[in-house]
Write a protein that holds these residues in place. Sequence first.
Motif, PDB file in Angstrom:
ATOM      1  N   ALA A  27       0.853  -1.189   0.000  1.00 26.28           N
ATOM      2  CA  ALA A  27       0.000   0.000   0.000  1.00 26.28           C
ATOM      3  C   ALA A  27       0.890   1.241   0.000  1.00 26.28           C
ATOM      4  CB  ALA A  27      -0.885  -0.001   1.242  1.00 26.28           C
ATOM      5  N   PRO A  28       0.481   2.262  -0.767  1.00 26.12           N
ATOM      6  CA  PRO A  28       1.293   3.485  -0.767  1.00 26.12           C
ATOM      7  C   PRO A  28       1.299   4.089   0.631  1.00 26.12           C
ATOM      8  CG  PRO A  28      -0.788   3.871  -1.888  1.00 26.12           C
ATOM      9  CD  PRO A  28      -0.721   2.405  -1.567  1.00 26.12           C
ATOM     10  N   PRO A  29       2.411   4.696   0.984  1.00 24.82           N
ATOM     11  CA  PRO A  29       2.472   5.293   2.328  1.00 24.82           C
ATOM     12  C   PRO A  29       1.444   6.415   2.454  1.00 24.82           C
ATOM     13  CG  PRO A  29       4.347   5.999   1.019  1.00 24.82           C
ATOM     14  CD  PRO A  29       3.615   4.953   0.215  1.00 24.82           C
ATOM     15  N   ARG A  30       0.870   6.553   3.608  1.00 27.76           N
ATOM     16  CA  ARG A  30      -0.102   7.615   3.876  1.00 27.76           C
ATOM     17  C   ARG A  30       0.628   8.951   3.947  1.00 27.76           C
ATOM     18  NH1 ARG A  30      -5.173   6.811   3.718  1.00 27.76           N
ATOM     19  NH2 ARG A  30      -6.215   5.137   4.819  1.00 27.76           N
ATOM     20  N   VAL A  31       0.053   9.944   3.292  1.00 25.28           N
ATOM     21  CA  VAL A  31       0.617  11.289   3.296  1.00 25.28           C
ATOM     22  C   VAL A  31      -0.327  12.175   4.102  1.00 25.28           C
ATOM     23  CG1 VAL A  31       1.301  13.244   1.861  1.00 25.28           C
ATOM     24  CG2 VAL A  31       1.644  10.911   1.040  1.00 25.28           C
ATOM     25  N   ALA A  32       0.233  12.893   5.024  1.00 30.58           N
ATOM     26  CA  ALA A  32      -0.565  13.789   5.856  1.00 30.58           C
ATOM     27  C   ALA A  32      -1.248  14.836   4.986  1.00 30.58           C
ATOM     28  CB  ALA A  32       0.316  14.479   6.892  1.00 30.58           C
ATOM     29  N   PRO A  33      -2.493  15.241   5.328  1.00 34.67           N
ATOM     30  CA  PRO A  33      -3.194  16.227   4.497  1.00 34.67           C
ATOM     31  C   PRO A  33      -2.398  17.510   4.264  1.00 34.67           C
ATOM     32  CG  PRO A  33      -4.690  15.290   6.099  1.00 34.67           C
ATOM     33  CD  PRO A  33      -3.306  14.763   6.426  1.00 34.67           C
ATOM     34  N   ASP A  35       0.667  17.792   3.847  1.00 36.84           N
ATOM     35  CA  ASP A  35       1.777  17.556   2.928  1.00 36.84           C
ATOM     36  C   ASP A  35       1.311  17.252   1.511  1.00 36.84           C
ATOM     37  OD1 ASP A  35       3.505  17.922   5.030  1.00 36.84           O
ATOM     38  OD2 ASP A  35       3.652  15.786   5.498  1.00 36.84           O
ATOM     39  N   ARG A  36       0.016  17.204   1.274  1.00 38.84           N
ATOM     40  CA  ARG A  36      -0.502  16.838  -0.049  1.00 38.84           C
ATOM     41  C   ARG A  36      -0.487  17.999  -1.028  1.00 38.84           C
ATOM     42  NH1 ARG A  36      -5.696  13.774   2.214  1.00 38.84           N
ATOM     43  NH2 ARG A  36      -4.567  12.181   3.333  1.00 38.84           N
TER      44      ARG A  36
END
Length: 143
Positions: A27-33, A35-36
């Motif tokens: 699964a792709p790593p979760r990116v904090a909102p 940092d998007r």
Amino acid sequence: MSSTPPKGAPPNGTGAAPPAALPPRAAPPRVAPADRGATRIADRVVAKIAAQAAREALAEPPADRAAAPHATVTVHHDIARVRISLELDYPSDLGAQCAAVRRQVALRIEECAAMSVPEVDIDIEHLHPTHARPAAGRDRRLR
């Protein structure tokens, strides 16, 4: 005829190799909102926030309906430098009114735009004398 597959051929009779098992996809790593992407608030929007905050800070606007506070803002990397132009009644405690405007403007910009406000410069453009107002309906002009 023999139905035996040739040597090295797959037993299914199609001549194709069986599909290889794919490794499970990570699964792709979760990116904090935050940092998007980026959010940019225009200088004129921050100036409107500042002008409204200055109006809030002045408990009573000058009695003869002077011009509303006007703000100019320069934003650089989430730091807002603010200049407010005011018209105030005189005599009054100008220092206290300016301090109240500074506090309110910095607070509102930090709350609404998430920017730090290291300085709020105030220009008092005009003083309106409270004792020299003409009576209602009477406007005497000297020629």
